[in-house]
Design a protein around this motif. Structure first.
Motif, PDB file in Angstrom:
ATOM      1  N   LYS A   1      -7.956   7.429   9.128  1.00  0.00           N
ATOM      2  CA  LYS A   1      -6.547   7.110   8.925  1.00  0.00           C
ATOM      3  C   LYS A   1      -6.340   6.426   7.571  1.00  0.00           C
ATOM      4  CE  LYS A   1      -2.665   4.965  11.325  1.00  0.00           C
ATOM      5  NZ  LYS A   1      -2.242   4.255  12.526  1.00  0.00           N
ATOM      6  N   SER A   2      -7.267   5.539   7.185  1.00  0.00           N
ATOM      7  CA  SER A   2      -7.115   4.850   5.900  1.00  0.00           C
ATOM      8  C   SER A   2      -7.268   5.824   4.727  1.00  0.00           C
ATOM      9  CB  SER A   2      -8.112   3.691   5.775  1.00  0.00           C
ATOM     10  OG  SER A   2      -9.428   4.167   5.786  1.00  0.00           O
ATOM     11  N   THR A   3      -8.161   6.789   4.852  1.00  0.00           N
ATOM     12  CA  THR A   3      -8.309   7.802   3.805  1.00  0.00           C
ATOM     13  C   THR A   3      -7.052   8.664   3.728  1.00  0.00           C
ATOM     14  OG1 THR A   3     -10.702   7.834   4.039  1.00  0.00           O
ATOM     15  CG2 THR A   3      -9.691   9.786   3.033  1.00  0.00           C
ATOM     16  N   ALA A   4      -6.520   9.046   4.871  1.00  0.00           N
ATOM     17  CA  ALA A   4      -5.279   9.826   4.893  1.00  0.00           C
ATOM     18  C   ALA A   4      -4.148   9.033   4.251  1.00  0.00           C
ATOM     19  CB  ALA A   4      -4.918  10.213   6.318  1.00  0.00           C
ATOM     20  N   SER A   5      -4.067   7.731   4.514  1.00  0.00           N
ATOM     21  CA  SER A   5      -3.033   6.887   3.915  1.00  0.00           C
ATOM     22  C   SER A   5      -3.136   6.889   2.395  1.00  0.00           C
ATOM     23  CB  SER A   5      -3.134   5.453   4.427  1.00  0.00           C
ATOM     24  OG  SER A   5      -2.805   5.401   5.786  1.00  0.00           O
ATOM     25  N   HIS A   6      -4.348   6.849   1.882  1.00  0.00           N
ATOM     26  CA  HIS A   6      -4.553   6.920   0.433  1.00  0.00           C
ATOM     27  C   HIS A   6      -4.002   8.238  -0.118  1.00  0.00           C
ATOM     28  CE1 HIS A   6      -6.470   7.168  -3.470  1.00  0.00           C
ATOM     29  NE2 HIS A   6      -7.023   8.299  -3.077  1.00  0.00           N
ATOM     30  N   HIS A   7      -4.287   9.343   0.559  1.00  0.00           N
ATOM     31  CA  HIS A   7      -3.812  10.647   0.105  1.00  0.00           C
ATOM     32  C   HIS A   7      -2.280  10.736   0.194  1.00  0.00           C
ATOM     33  CE1 HIS A   7      -7.710  12.299  -0.661  1.00  0.00           C
ATOM     34  NE2 HIS A   7      -8.123  12.056   0.582  1.00  0.00           N
ATOM     35  N   PHE A   8      -1.702  10.203   1.261  1.00  0.00           N
ATOM     36  CA  PHE A   8      -0.234  10.195   1.370  1.00  0.00           C
ATOM     37  C   PHE A   8       0.387   9.392   0.225  1.00  0.00           C
ATOM     38  CE2 PHE A   8      -0.885  10.691   6.180  1.00  0.00           C
ATOM     39  CZ  PHE A   8      -0.687  12.058   6.131  1.00  0.00           C
ATOM     40  N   LYS A   9      -0.227   8.272  -0.116  1.00  0.00           N
ATOM     41  CA  LYS A   9       0.278   7.434  -1.213  1.00  0.00           C
ATOM     42  C   LYS A   9       0.228   8.192  -2.541  1.00  0.00           C
ATOM     43  CE  LYS A   9      -0.590   3.163  -3.724  1.00  0.00           C
ATOM     44  NZ  LYS A   9      -1.565   2.122  -4.011  1.00  0.00           N
ATOM     45  N   THR A  10      -0.860   8.880  -2.789  1.00  0.00           N
ATOM     46  CA  THR A  10      -0.990   9.638  -4.034  1.00  0.00           C
ATOM     47  C   THR A  10       0.081  10.726  -4.125  1.00  0.00           C
ATOM     48  OG1 THR A  10      -3.361   9.196  -4.087  1.00  0.00           O
ATOM     49  CG2 THR A  10      -2.573  11.059  -5.409  1.00  0.00           C
ATOM     50  N   LEU A  11       0.321  11.431  -3.039  1.00  0.00           N
ATOM     51  CA  LEU A  11       1.364  12.464  -3.021  1.00  0.00           C
ATOM     52  C   LEU A  11       2.749  11.861  -3.211  1.00  0.00           C
ATOM     53  CD1 LEU A  11      -0.028  14.658  -0.109  1.00  0.00           C
ATOM     54  CD2 LEU A  11       0.086  15.293  -2.547  1.00  0.00           C
ATOM     55  N   ARG A  12       2.983  10.718  -2.578  1.00  0.00           N
ATOM     56  CA  ARG A  12       4.282  10.044  -2.699  1.00  0.00           C
ATOM     57  C   ARG A  12       4.502   9.567  -4.131  1.00  0.00           C
ATOM     58  NH1 ARG A  12       3.319   6.686   0.879  1.00  0.00           N
ATOM     59  NH2 ARG A  12       2.953   4.841  -0.368  1.00  0.00           N
ATOM     60  N   GLU A  13       3.469   8.993  -4.746  1.00  0.00           N
ATOM     61  CA  GLU A  13       3.596   8.488  -6.116  1.00  0.00           C
ATOM     62  C   GLU A  13       3.786   9.609  -7.128  1.00  0.00           C
ATOM     63  OE1 GLU A  13       0.152   5.982  -6.546  1.00  0.00           O
ATOM     64  OE2 GLU A  13       1.210   4.261  -5.675  1.00  0.00           O
ATOM     65  N   ALA A  14       3.332  10.810  -6.809  1.00  0.00           N
ATOM     66  CA  ALA A  14       3.571  11.970  -7.669  1.00  0.00           C
ATOM     67  C   ALA A  14       4.963  12.556  -7.435  1.00  0.00           C
ATOM     68  CB  ALA A  14       2.513  13.040  -7.429  1.00  0.00           C
ATOM     69  N   GLY A  15       5.680  12.042  -6.442  1.00  0.00           N
ATOM     70  CA  GLY A  15       7.027  12.518  -6.143  1.00  0.00           C
ATOM     71  C   GLY A  15       7.057  13.765  -5.296  1.00  0.00           C
ATOM     72  N   LEU A  16       5.915  14.160  -4.751  1.00  0.00           N
ATOM     73  CA  LEU A  16       5.849  15.380  -3.953  1.00  0.00           C
ATOM     74  C   LEU A  16       6.332  15.190  -2.527  1.00  0.00           C
ATOM     75  CD1 LEU A  16       2.385  16.597  -5.238  1.00  0.00           C
ATOM     76  CD2 LEU A  16       4.591  17.712  -5.640  1.00  0.00           C
ATOM     77  N   THR A  17       6.162  13.994  -1.999  1.00  0.00           N
ATOM     78  CA  THR A  17       6.540  13.735  -0.613  1.00  0.00           C
ATOM     79  C   THR A  17       7.353  12.454  -0.519  1.00  0.00           C
ATOM     80  OG1 THR A  17       4.514  12.472  -0.178  1.00  0.00           O
ATOM     81  CG2 THR A  17       4.458  14.841   0.313  1.00  0.00           C
TER      82      THR A  17
END
Length: 114
Positions: free
Chosen positions: A58-74
């Motif tokens: 879950k913590s690894t997934a959270s990191h990936h969600f953050k990266t996508l959010r910071e790129a403006g994709l999600t």
């Protein structure tokens, strides 16, 4: 003060779509690309985070969600008390025309969906 699930505010502010380098960097990771593929297949609505990944913590997934959010994709929201993600197709298309569809098309041709 407690809020009901129906009136919860977005969990994070929506960020603008980043430049092409940051967007492509976010999509270069296979886990993030698979998350975006699953969001794309979900039809544009909010999708529970737990439905978007498997095989990572879950913590690894959270990191990936953050990266996508910071790129403006999600963007992230809370729906009925559940953390959800939404792919910002229209916003990405306006900022970087054709990039998302090209990356997803190439990914579909190279690797089968998980």
């Amino acid at each position: 003060m407690s809020t009901s699930p129906a009136t919860e505010a977005p969990a994070y502010p929506t960020l603008p779509v980043a430049d092409v380098h940051q967007v492509l960097s976010a999509l270069a990771d296979p886990i993030r690309l698979e998350i975006v593929r699953r969001l794309s297949r979900a039809g544009g609505g909010p999708t529970p985070c737990a439905h978007l990944y498997d095989g990572v913590s879950k913590s690894t997934a959270s990191h990936h969600f953050k990266t996508l959010r910071e790129a403006g994709l999600t963007e992230r929201s809370v729906e009925a008390g559940q953390s959800c993600q939404r792919l910002r197709v229209a916003e990405v298309e306006q900022a970087l025309p054709g990039i998302l569809s090209a990356v997803l098309r190439a990914a579909d041709e190279l690797t089968p969906p998980q």
